[in-house]
Design a protein around this motif. Structure first.
Motif, mmCIF file in Angstrom:
data_model
loop_
_atom_site.group_PDB
_atom_site.id
_atom_site.type_symbol
_atom_site.label_atom_id
_atom_site.label_comp_id
_atom_site.label_asym_id
_atom_site.label_seq_id
_atom_site.Cartn_x
_atom_site.Cartn_y
_atom_site.Cartn_z
ATOM 1 N N MET A 1 0.845 -1.182 0.000
ATOM 2 C CA MET A 1 0.000 0.000 0.000
ATOM 3 C C MET A 1 0.893 1.248 0.000
ATOM 4 O O MET A 1 1.824 1.357 0.776
ATOM 5 N N SER A 2 0.601 2.167 -0.864
ATOM 6 C CA SER A 2 1.366 3.396 -1.016
ATOM 7 C C SER A 2 0.892 4.463 -0.030
ATOM 8 O O SER A 2 -0.235 4.421 0.459
ATOM 9 N N ARG A 3 1.743 5.445 0.194
ATOM 10 C CA ARG A 3 1.353 6.560 1.065
ATOM 11 C C ARG A 3 0.242 7.404 0.448
ATOM 12 O O ARG A 3 -0.373 8.218 1.116
ATOM 13 N N TYR A 4 -0.043 7.234 -0.840
ATOM 14 C CA TYR A 4 -1.070 8.002 -1.544
ATOM 15 C C TYR A 4 -2.380 7.233 -1.694
ATOM 16 O O TYR A 4 -3.277 7.654 -2.400
ATOM 17 N N SER A 5 -2.496 6.097 -1.022
ATOM 18 C CA SER A 5 -3.646 5.230 -1.254
ATOM 19 C C SER A 5 -4.938 5.706 -0.582
ATOM 20 O O SER A 5 -6.015 5.244 -0.942
ATOM 21 N N TYR A 6 -4.858 6.621 0.378
ATOM 22 C CA TYR A 6 -6.078 7.091 1.038
ATOM 23 C C TYR A 6 -5.795 8.415 1.721
ATOM 24 O O TYR A 6 -4.706 8.634 2.246
ATOM 25 N N CYS A 7 -6.801 9.278 1.726
ATOM 26 C CA CYS A 7 -6.722 10.516 2.494
ATOM 27 C C CYS A 7 -8.100 10.816 3.066
ATOM 28 O O CYS A 7 -9.122 10.637 2.395
ATOM 29 N N ARG A 8 -8.131 11.265 4.291
ATOM 30 C CA ARG A 8 -9.370 11.658 4.962
ATOM 31 C C ARG A 8 -9.271 13.149 5.236
ATOM 32 O O ARG A 8 -8.260 13.635 5.756
ATOM 33 N N ILE A 9 -10.320 13.881 4.872
ATOM 34 C CA ILE A 9 -10.374 15.324 5.099
ATOM 35 C C ILE A 9 -11.559 15.586 6.005
ATOM 36 O O ILE A 9 -12.675 15.135 5.731
ATOM 37 N N LEU A 10 -11.331 16.312 7.079
ATOM 38 C CA LEU A 10 -12.391 16.641 8.021
ATOM 39 C C LEU A 10 -12.739 18.114 7.860
ATOM 40 O O LEU A 10 -11.851 18.949 7.701
ATOM 41 N N VAL A 11 -14.044 18.407 7.896
ATOM 42 C CA VAL A 11 -14.529 19.729 7.503
ATOM 43 C C VAL A 11 -15.575 20.231 8.498
ATOM 44 O O VAL A 11 -16.398 19.465 9.000
ATOM 45 N N THR A 12 -15.559 21.550 8.714
ATOM 46 C CA THR A 12 -16.596 22.190 9.517
ATOM 47 C C THR A 12 -17.001 23.508 8.857
ATOM 48 O O THR A 12 -16.337 23.979 7.936
ATOM 49 N N ASN A 13 -18.081 24.089 9.314
ATOM 50 C CA ASN A 13 -18.665 25.338 8.796
ATOM 51 C C ASN A 13 -19.356 25.144 7.448
ATOM 52 O O ASN A 13 -19.576 26.116 6.722
ATOM 53 N N LEU A 36 -18.097 10.720 -5.862
ATOM 54 C CA LEU A 36 -17.828 11.417 -7.112
ATOM 55 C C LEU A 36 -16.552 10.817 -7.700
ATOM 56 O O LEU A 36 -15.523 10.770 -7.029
ATOM 57 N N SER A 37 -16.633 10.332 -8.930
ATOM 58 C CA SER A 37 -15.447 9.807 -9.604
ATOM 59 C C SER A 37 -14.783 10.941 -10.364
ATOM 60 O O SER A 37 -15.431 11.655 -11.122
ATOM 61 N N VAL A 38 -13.480 11.098 -10.127
ATOM 62 C CA VAL A 38 -12.695 12.146 -10.768
ATOM 63 C C VAL A 38 -11.480 11.473 -11.385
ATOM 64 O O VAL A 38 -10.510 11.182 -10.689
ATOM 65 N N GLY A 39 -11.547 11.195 -12.672
ATOM 66 C CA GLY A 39 -10.436 10.520 -13.329
ATOM 67 C C GLY A 39 -10.121 9.207 -12.656
ATOM 68 O O GLY A 39 -10.950 8.311 -12.593
ATOM 69 N N GLU A 40 -8.938 9.137 -12.088
ATOM 70 C CA GLU A 40 -8.452 7.910 -11.448
ATOM 71 C C GLU A 40 -8.730 7.877 -9.941
ATOM 72 O O GLU A 40 -8.230 7.010 -9.235
ATOM 73 N N MET A 41 -9.503 8.862 -9.457
ATOM 74 C CA MET A 41 -9.772 8.979 -8.013
ATOM 75 C C MET A 41 -11.265 8.929 -7.736
ATOM 76 O O MET A 41 -12.078 9.301 -8.572
ATOM 77 N N GLU A 42 -11.593 8.509 -6.517
ATOM 78 C CA GLU A 42 -12.970 8.575 -6.046
ATOM 79 C C GLU A 42 -12.992 9.439 -4.795
ATOM 80 O O GLU A 42 -12.150 9.304 -3.911
ATOM 81 N N THR A 74 -7.457 3.280 -9.512
ATOM 82 C CA THR A 74 -6.494 2.545 -10.348
ATOM 83 C C THR A 74 -5.103 2.868 -9.810
ATOM 84 O O THR A 74 -4.931 3.863 -9.092
ATOM 85 N N PRO A 75 -4.106 2.101 -10.170
ATOM 86 C CA PRO A 75 -2.739 2.430 -9.729
ATOM 87 C C PRO A 75 -2.292 3.821 -10.188
ATOM 88 O O PRO A 75 -1.526 4.487 -9.504
#
Length: 124
Positions: A1-13, A36-42, A74-75
């Motif tokens: 698993m790569s360091r780019y395989s997941y990101c979580r963003i927390l939001v307020t306001n 939302l699918s954006v190119g190679e990302m979801e 995708t990779p």
């Protein structure tokens, strides 16, 4: 698993629905259910299960009410992770929402994923 395989963003306001509408614009897409699918990302936007109920705001960003997850489908998506997450953060900050990314590549994002921005607002 790569360091780019997941990101979580927390939001307020901003609400979950407002977040979905906001992010549909820069990515020229529409959410189907929570994603939302954006190119190679979801990009997935939903209520943060760790957030306090009743709409109470928290000072702890881990408990902010909106949670965005980004994941390559995708990779090749891993190469787009920094750009995609940066665009999400800048869109949120531009709408006056507060957002902080929690991922292994925060150091490659604007304002270190938002934590620097949050610290500066606490100091000033």
């Amino acid at each position: 698993m790569s360091r780019y395989s997941y990101c979580r963003i927390l939001v307020t306001n901003i609400t979950v629905d407002e977040t979905r509408r906001l992010l549909g614009s820069p990515f020229d897409g529409a959410f189907v259910r929570n994603a939302l699918s954006v190119g190679e990302m979801e990009i997935e936007v939903r209520r943060n299960p760790a957030a306090p109920s009743g709409g109470v705001e928290s000072d702890d960003f881990v408990r902010w009410p909106v949670q965005i997850g980004t994941e390559p489908v995708t990779p090749h998506g891993e190469t787009a992770a920094v750009d995609t997450v940066s665009r999400i953060l800048e869109s949120l900050w531009g709408s006056q929402a507060q957002a902080v990314a929690a991922c292994d590549f925060e150091d490659e994002l604007p304002w270190k994923g938002g934590i620097q921005r949050l610290r500066e607002s606490d100091e000033g």
